[in-house]
Motif scaffolding. Sequence first.
Motif, short mmCIF file in Angstrom:
data_model
loop_
_atom_site.label_atom_id
_atom_site.label_comp_id
_atom_site.label_asym_id
_atom_site.label_seq_id
_atom_site.Cartn_x
_atom_site.Cartn_y
_atom_site.Cartn_z
N VAL A 182 0.85 -1.20 0.00
CA VAL A 182 0.00 0.00 0.00
C VAL A 182 0.88 1.25 0.00
O VAL A 182 0.64 2.21 -0.75
CB VAL A 182 -0.95 -0.01 1.23
N THR A 183 1.92 1.20 0.83
CA THR A 183 2.85 2.33 0.87
C THR A 183 3.54 2.50 -0.47
O THR A 183 3.70 3.62 -0.97
CB THR A 183 3.90 2.11 1.97
N THR B 225 1.18 4.07 -2.99
CA THR B 225 0.62 5.38 -2.68
C THR B 225 1.69 6.47 -2.52
O THR B 225 1.36 7.66 -2.52
CB THR B 225 -0.22 5.32 -1.39
#
Length: 545
Positions: free
Chosen positions: A46-47, A50
């Motif tokens: 996710v990091t 994003t």
Amino acid sequence: MNRFLPWGLASLISLAFLAVFIAYPIAGVLMRSFVGDNGFSAAGFVTFLTKARYLEAFGNSIILGGAVTLTSTIVGVFLAFVVARYEVPFGSIVFLLPLSVLIIPELISAQSWIMVLGNNGFVTHLFKTMGLPFPKFYGWFGLIYVMTLTFYVHVFLAALAALRGFDHSLEEAGQSLGTAPLSTYLKVVFPTVMPAVLSSGLIVFTLAFGNFAISINLGQSVPLLSVLTYRSFVSETGGSPVMQSTLATVSILLVASVLFMQKRYLSKKEYQMFAGRTPPRVKLRGWKSALASGAAGLLIVLSLLPALVVLVGSFTLSSGPVMHWGQFTFENYYRIWNGDLDVIWNSLKFSSLATTFGVCFATLVSYLLVKKPSSTTALLDYLLLLPLTVSGTVLGIALSQGFNSGPLVLTGTSALMVCAMMLRRLPFGVRNASSNLHNISNSLEEASVSLGVPPIKTFFKVMLPLMAPGIAAAAILTWVTTVAELSTVVVLYQAGQETLPIQIFRLISSDLMGRASAFGVINIIIIIVPIVLGIKAMNVKLFAS
């Protein structure tokens, strides 16, 4: 039980070694990228998806890999076509090109071009004294330029072999039907050699995508995944390994996908030549001769220039990052003699151990794969491919994370440094060690065993002497690549374990180019000596396989 001993046991031991030191660390990296504070988590991905800097680095790495692949393919195919089809003045020295890849490590190649075109480079300084602006070398141009000159040899070798194996009668048949020469090349010749070109091109892509030595020195303004992974590891040592594992996993998945596509494409594009007639070499005249010879000759000069630049730089007086070209000194070598001999000793010691263990293991595994195939050796062959799916930085991180706790703690030890250097080039060692095994008849070994000689003794007395040329080539290639290894060991070494590439890397980072050049010359000498001995004294053919 007799059928299991000794080769079944040898296969299991080899399989266990690869499982522990290759499969386990890489699997650990993949698993840690899905682990959070409370168990399973995709927070790392996710990091990654994003955060703009991660996506930018990933995109830049793909663009860089694609650009270098394109330029390397154009340059490599052009040079191969000129050498294969035309008589050129320098044809006899073309064999130096593949050797230049071994003699001049990537780090030294990047260093030499920085000394010529960098901020304090010779050409840059010359332009400044003339009052002329000089474009910035760091960034996209420098990355693509240096990587192209470093990696195009892979395409050149593959394309040259394919062009020399092409049946000229097919080309003549096309032209006899009224097809123009250019159209014949495009419709007949190039589709035939395309599988070899594509195969080598994808290798170039993986090398450029995962490159560390050139990227960290020239890509200062271009975020790249390999550099970001290294810096993530350095900054997070002792903390959470999630992000470094995530970045490493992304790299592994992309390279594995590229290798899978390569294998799938090549399985559908297979051409065979039977009793082919090698195309004759034509002597060019006039402007065509000047253009072809000049362009190809320039490529050869640029490929071999880094060695000369580093040699001159090692004897050039320097003040920090400023090189005083034309003012010669032995100071750089005096400083090494008076305080840095341990670095040379570390390189000799670690590389010798890695080469010895690597060649012994590669010899055994190549024999098992070719002469004693089984379900175990099939899995062994698969595990051998794993080092090809990871960059050196990722492999170093995997080993560091995998052996920093548990029953076998090796992180921070010289043993893990040697193991990493050995594993990094193991697939190529196996390939070279097995280069002439397919030509050795099984009847020789069977005759020895039937006369009552035990299998192991037969292996040492009969098979090893016949495998000697391939083993010698594997030993030389393993040695020269381990001496030049940086990307794997730079994330593993501790104080007192510095090798020549690590020391050169640190000096370049400090802009101490004079001392870095002296270490570079020593590195090249250590690399070139076994090559000369192998080719001249032992008649080793390094690229026969």
